[in-house]
Design a protein around this motif. Structure first.
Motif, PDB file in Angstrom:
ATOM      1  N   HIS A  77       0.850  -1.179   0.000  1.00 20.23           N
ATOM      2  CA  HIS A  77       0.000   0.000   0.000  1.00 20.23           C
ATOM      3  C   HIS A  77       0.893   1.239   0.000  1.00 20.23           C
ATOM      4  N   VAL A  78       0.575   2.197  -0.882  1.00 18.87           N
ATOM      5  CA  VAL A  78       1.326   3.448  -0.973  1.00 18.87           C
ATOM      6  C   VAL A  78       0.334   4.602  -0.928  1.00 18.87           C
ATOM      7  N   SER A  79       0.637   5.568  -0.083  1.00 18.79           N
ATOM      8  CA  SER A  79      -0.174   6.779   0.005  1.00 18.79           C
ATOM      9  C   SER A  79       0.688   7.937  -0.483  1.00 18.79           C
ATOM     10  N   ILE A  80       0.232   8.602  -1.549  1.00 21.68           N
ATOM     11  CA  ILE A  80       0.994   9.678  -2.173  1.00 21.68           C
ATOM     12  C   ILE A  80       0.299  10.999  -1.865  1.00 21.68           C
ATOM     13  N   PHE A  81       1.032  11.920  -1.291  1.00 24.78           N
ATOM     14  CA  PHE A  81       0.532  13.243  -0.964  1.00 24.78           C
ATOM     15  C   PHE A  81       1.039  14.209  -2.031  1.00 24.78           C
ATOM     16  N   ILE A  82       0.129  14.686  -2.875  1.00 21.40           N
ATOM     17  CA  ILE A  82       0.494  15.638  -3.924  1.00 21.40           C
ATOM     18  C   ILE A  82       0.383  17.040  -3.326  1.00 21.40           C
ATOM     19  N   LYS A  83       1.527  17.686  -3.111  1.00 24.12           N
ATOM     20  CA  LYS A  83       1.567  19.009  -2.483  1.00 24.12           C
ATOM     21  C   LYS A  83       1.347  20.126  -3.500  1.00 24.12           C
ATOM     22  N   LYS A  84       1.909  19.928  -4.692  1.00 23.81           N
ATOM     23  CA  LYS A  84       1.891  20.973  -5.702  1.00 23.81           C
ATOM     24  C   LYS A  84       1.888  20.323  -7.078  1.00 23.81           C
ATOM     25  N   GLY A  85       1.227  20.968  -8.036  1.00 22.55           N
ATOM     26  CA  GLY A  85       1.233  20.484  -9.407  1.00 22.55           C
ATOM     27  C   GLY A  85       0.063  19.582  -9.726  1.00 22.55           C
ATOM     28  N   GLU A  86       0.179  18.902 -10.850  1.00 25.64           N
ATOM     29  CA  GLU A  86      -0.876  17.987 -11.278  1.00 25.64           C
ATOM     30  C   GLU A  86      -0.307  16.915 -12.190  1.00 25.64           C
ATOM     31  N   ILE A 113      -8.487   3.170 -14.732  1.00 23.51           N
ATOM     32  CA  ILE A 113      -9.403   4.299 -14.585  1.00 23.51           C
ATOM     33  C   ILE A 113      -8.571   5.578 -14.617  1.00 23.51           C
ATOM     34  N   LYS A 114      -8.872   6.449 -15.595  1.00 22.23           N
ATOM     35  CA  LYS A 114      -8.099   7.681 -15.767  1.00 22.23           C
ATOM     36  C   LYS A 114      -8.441   8.675 -14.663  1.00 22.23           C
ATOM     37  N   HIS A 115      -7.403   9.314 -14.132  1.00 21.58           N
ATOM     38  CA  HIS A 115      -7.542  10.331 -13.099  1.00 21.58           C
ATOM     39  C   HIS A 115      -6.745  11.568 -13.510  1.00 21.58           C
ATOM     40  N   HIS A 116      -7.373  12.741 -13.409  1.00 21.63           N
ATOM     41  CA  HIS A 116      -6.662  14.013 -13.551  1.00 21.63           C
ATOM     42  C   HIS A 116      -6.489  14.507 -12.122  1.00 21.63           C
ATOM     43  N   ILE A 117      -5.276  14.416 -11.630  1.00 16.10           N
ATOM     44  CA  ILE A 117      -4.979  14.643 -10.210  1.00 16.10           C
ATOM     45  C   ILE A 117      -4.383  16.034 -10.041  1.00 16.10           C
ATOM     46  N   LYS A 118      -5.025  16.851  -9.188  1.00 15.67           N
ATOM     47  CA  LYS A 118      -4.560  18.214  -8.922  1.00 15.67           C
ATOM     48  C   LYS A 118      -4.311  18.387  -7.439  1.00 15.67           C
ATOM     49  N   VAL A 150       2.892  14.620 -16.308  1.00 20.95           N
ATOM     50  CA  VAL A 150       3.177  15.240 -15.017  1.00 20.95           C
ATOM     51  C   VAL A 150       3.548  16.700 -15.277  1.00 20.95           C
ATOM     52  N   SER A 151       3.013  17.610 -14.461  1.00 18.99           N
ATOM     53  CA  SER A 151       3.359  19.029 -14.624  1.00 18.99           C
ATOM     54  C   SER A 151       4.788  19.281 -14.158  1.00 18.99           C
ATOM     55  N   ASP A 152       5.385  20.337 -14.667  1.00 21.74           N
ATOM     56  CA  ASP A 152       6.771  20.682 -14.327  1.00 21.74           C
ATOM     57  C   ASP A 152       6.950  20.981 -12.845  1.00 21.74           C
ATOM     58  N   ASP A 153       5.901  21.492 -12.201  1.00 24.45           N
ATOM     59  CA  ASP A 153       6.014  21.920 -10.802  1.00 24.45           C
ATOM     60  C   ASP A 153       5.563  20.859  -9.790  1.00 24.45           C
ATOM     61  N   ILE A 154       5.398  19.635 -10.230  1.00 29.01           N
ATOM     62  CA  ILE A 154       4.906  18.580  -9.323  1.00 29.01           C
ATOM     63  C   ILE A 154       5.843  18.430  -8.118  1.00 29.01           C
ATOM     64  N   ASP A 155       5.243  18.338  -6.938  1.00 29.45           N
ATOM     65  CA  ASP A 155       5.984  18.063  -5.708  1.00 29.45           C
ATOM     66  C   ASP A 155       5.108  17.146  -4.880  1.00 29.45           C
ATOM     67  N   ALA A 156       5.616  15.986  -4.585  1.00 30.24           N
ATOM     68  CA  ALA A 156       4.830  14.987  -3.865  1.00 30.24           C
ATOM     69  C   ALA A 156       5.706  14.253  -2.865  1.00 30.24           C
ATOM     70  N   ILE A 158      -8.050  17.367  -0.713  1.00 28.56           N
ATOM     71  CA  ILE A 158      -7.961  17.843   0.664  1.00 28.56           C
ATOM     72  C   ILE A 158      -7.917  19.363   0.682  1.00 28.56           C
ATOM     73  N   THR A 159      -8.165  19.931   1.848  1.00 28.93           N
ATOM     74  CA  THR A 159      -8.126  21.386   1.997  1.00 28.93           C
ATOM     75  C   THR A 159      -6.683  21.849   2.156  1.00 28.93           C
ATOM     76  N   ASP A 160      -6.495  23.155   2.019  1.00 26.21           N
ATOM     77  CA  ASP A 160      -5.156  23.727   2.215  1.00 26.21           C
ATOM     78  C   ASP A 160      -4.663  23.507   3.641  1.00 26.21           C
ATOM     79  N   SER A 161      -5.567  23.603   4.633  1.00 30.22           N
ATOM     80  CA  SER A 161      -5.140  23.382   6.021  1.00 30.22           C
ATOM     81  C   SER A 161      -4.753  21.918   6.246  1.00 30.22           C
ATOM     82  N   ASP A 162      -5.482  20.982   5.612  1.00 31.28           N
ATOM     83  CA  ASP A 162      -5.084  19.569   5.683  1.00 31.28           C
ATOM     84  C   ASP A 162      -3.727  19.364   5.033  1.00 31.28           C
TER      85      ASP A 162
END
Length: 143
Positions: free
Chosen positions: A46-55, A63-68, A86-92, A126-130
């Motif tokens: 199991h892997v949980s990926i937290f996308i902080k920035k980018g898309e 199943i296709k996902h557009h992840i932002k 992957v966007s140039d600014d992706i940070d995860a 998720i929200t910005d505070s999360d």
């Protein structure tokens, strides 16, 4: 063709050592690393990926996902991910969870709101505070 952990991704420790731990955290997953993955990957843990920035755009179990950002992407063992772009600014960041840990925390994971949502969908916005709290959590887990 499905590849399982066969990429020349520069990780600080051996994959077998990662999978032998309860969890392992990697921060600052970027475009350079993600762009090197050009075939489907079947996850063994199991892997949980937290996308902080980018898309990014990709398929999870066909199943296709557009992840932002900000969001959490949960990929269970035996699921397949194929990254399309992957966007140039992706940070995860991501955490790999052992089967033992997932099994032991099964009751807690299913009762927590964010993880109960993940049982219905792989991507949870998720929200910005999360996002701020998750950033702190990932930093603490890495130490």
């Amino acid at each position: 063709m499905i590849n399982t952990l066969q990429y020349d991704v520069s990780l600080p420790i051996d994959v077998k050592e990662i999978l032998g731990k309860d969890f392992w955290v990697f921060q600052h997953l970027n475009k350079k690393i993600l762009s090197s993955i050009n075939a489907p990957v079947k996850f063994t843990s199991h892997v949980s990926i937290f996308i902080k920035k980018g898309e990014c755009i990709g398929d999870i179990n066909l199943i296709k996902h557009h992840i932002k950002a900000p969001c959490v992407v949960n990929i269970k063992a035996k699921q397949i991910l194929q990254i399309e772009s992957v966007s140039d600014d992706i940070d995860a960041s991501f955490v790999v969870l052992s089967k033992k840990l997932v099994d032991n925390l099964f009751m807690f994971i299913n009762s927590a709101n964010i993880f109960s949502l993940a049982s219905h969908t792989n991507v949870v916005n998720i929200t910005d505070s999360d996002s701020i709290e998750l950033s702190k959590l990932y930093a603490d887990l890495e130490n």
